[in-house]
Motif scaffolding. Structure first.
Motif, PDB file in Angstrom:
ATOM      1  N   SER A   1     -59.774  -0.853  46.621  1.00  0.00           N
ATOM      2  CA  SER A   1     -59.597   0.557  46.252  1.00  0.00           C
ATOM      3  C   SER A   1     -60.174   0.880  44.869  1.00  0.00           C
ATOM      4  O   SER A   1     -59.933   1.959  44.343  1.00  0.00           O
ATOM      5  CB  SER A   1     -58.108   0.926  46.298  1.00  0.00           C
ATOM      6  N   PHE A   2     -60.940  -0.039  44.310  1.00  0.00           N
ATOM      7  CA  PHE A   2     -61.477   0.165  42.967  1.00  0.00           C
ATOM      8  C   PHE A   2     -62.394   1.386  42.895  1.00  0.00           C
ATOM      9  O   PHE A   2     -62.323   2.172  41.953  1.00  0.00           O
ATOM     10  CB  PHE A   2     -62.226  -1.093  42.506  1.00  0.00           C
ATOM     11  N   GLU A   3     -63.226   1.572  43.892  1.00  0.00           N
ATOM     12  CA  GLU A   3     -64.113   2.739  43.884  1.00  0.00           C
ATOM     13  C   GLU A   3     -63.301   4.032  43.944  1.00  0.00           C
ATOM     14  O   GLU A   3     -63.642   5.019  43.284  1.00  0.00           O
ATOM     15  CB  GLU A   3     -65.116   2.685  45.037  1.00  0.00           C
ATOM     16  N   ASP A   4     -62.216   4.040  44.717  1.00  0.00           N
ATOM     17  CA  ASP A   4     -61.354   5.218  44.772  1.00  0.00           C
ATOM     18  C   ASP A   4     -60.786   5.536  43.390  1.00  0.00           C
ATOM     19  O   ASP A   4     -60.728   6.691  42.981  1.00  0.00           O
ATOM     20  CB  ASP A   4     -60.197   5.003  45.753  1.00  0.00           C
TER      21      ASP A   4
ATOM     22  N   ILE B   1     -60.842   8.912  38.392  1.00  0.00           N
ATOM     23  CA  ILE B   1     -61.116   9.026  36.952  1.00  0.00           C
ATOM     24  C   ILE B   1     -62.216  10.055  36.717  1.00  0.00           C
ATOM     25  O   ILE B   1     -62.110  10.915  35.841  1.00  0.00           O
ATOM     26  CB  ILE B   1     -61.495   7.656  36.354  1.00  0.00           C
ATOM     27  N   ASN B   2     -63.283   9.987  37.515  1.00  0.00           N
ATOM     28  CA  ASN B   2     -64.393  10.921  37.366  1.00  0.00           C
ATOM     29  C   ASN B   2     -63.923  12.360  37.571  1.00  0.00           C
ATOM     30  O   ASN B   2     -64.227  13.246  36.760  1.00  0.00           O
ATOM     31  CB  ASN B   2     -65.517  10.568  38.340  1.00  0.00           C
TER      32      ASN B   2
ATOM     33  N   GLN C   1     -71.319   2.540  36.317  1.00  0.00           N
ATOM     34  CA  GLN C   1     -72.492   3.315  35.898  1.00  0.00           C
ATOM     35  C   GLN C   1     -72.542   4.648  36.633  1.00  0.00           C
ATOM     36  O   GLN C   1     -72.889   5.671  36.043  1.00  0.00           O
ATOM     37  CB  GLN C   1     -73.769   2.519  36.144  1.00  0.00           C
ATOM     38  N   TYR C   2     -72.177   4.633  37.899  1.00  0.00           N
ATOM     39  CA  TYR C   2     -72.231   5.857  38.689  1.00  0.00           C
ATOM     40  C   TYR C   2     -71.070   6.801  38.362  1.00  0.00           C
ATOM     41  O   TYR C   2     -71.284   7.985  38.096  1.00  0.00           O
ATOM     42  CB  TYR C   2     -72.240   5.537  40.194  1.00  0.00           C
ATOM     43  N   TYR C   3     -69.839   6.295  38.377  1.00  0.00           N
ATOM     44  CA  TYR C   3     -68.679   7.178  38.235  1.00  0.00           C
ATOM     45  C   TYR C   3     -68.277   7.450  36.787  1.00  0.00           C
ATOM     46  O   TYR C   3     -67.810   8.545  36.468  1.00  0.00           O
ATOM     47  CB  TYR C   3     -67.480   6.610  39.003  1.00  0.00           C
TER      48      TYR C   3
END
Length: 170
Positions: free
Chosen positions: A5-8, A13-14, A112-114
């Motif tokens: 769930s790290f990307e979530d 945060i973003n 880098q993306y979020y």
């Protein structure tokens, strides 16, 4: 978060940083929760003792106040929004620390993306504010009475001067 769930987490945060939402419905929800907490203010004998200890140690400092009905009455939606935007509107001086069971290459790419795409303004330099508290010397005896049965609790607090630190300003 978990590795799955790290990307979530990064997406949240973003959004938190780039699209904060200040709605009447959201503020009403926060106020309802705060009012419910305030209803429990000083109901338990231990709460009364802790409130007295806070007062003795920190005076009337807003940073150490309990969520009382008086505290809730001071809350203001417009002021809360302004302070939020001051604190989270520019992440140029934020540090994100990630630890745990992670694939470093994947984490770097996702960050880098979020995080790396969150707009920033010029770097901030904010002076630290160190709130000085009154020094209590000697022994302070306070008797707090609340409830029907006898109960004893002793709080012992020690104070003094710490050696100077480079990150604390007088």
């Amino acid at each position: 978060s978990t590795p799955d769930s790290f990307e979530d987490l990064l997406q949240i945060i973003n959004k938190f940083m780039t699209e904060p939402q200040f709605t009447e419905q959201g503020w009403s929800f926060i106020m309802y929760n705060m009012q419910q907490r305030a209803l429990a203010y000083n109901v338990q004998p231990s709460d009364v003792l802790i409130s007295k200890a806070r007062e003795l140690l920190y005076g009337k400092s807003i940073r150490h106040t309990a969520i009382s009905p008086e505290f809730v009455d001071m809350l203001d939606a417009a002021k809360a929004e302004r302070i939020f935007k001051e604190r989270f509107g520019n992440v140029s001086d934020f540090s994100f620390v990630i630890s745990g069971d992670v694939d470093e290459e994947k984490v770097l790419e996702l960050c880098q993306y979020y995080i790396g795409t969150i707009p920033v303004e010029k770097p901030l330099h904010e002076e630290a504010r160190h709130e000085k508290y009154k020094k209590i010397t000697g022994i302070t005896n306070e008797v707090v009475r609340k409830g029907k049965e006898d109960k004893g609790l002793v709080l012992i607090c020690f104070g003094g001067n710490l050696p100077p630190a480079s990150d604390v300003y007088e």
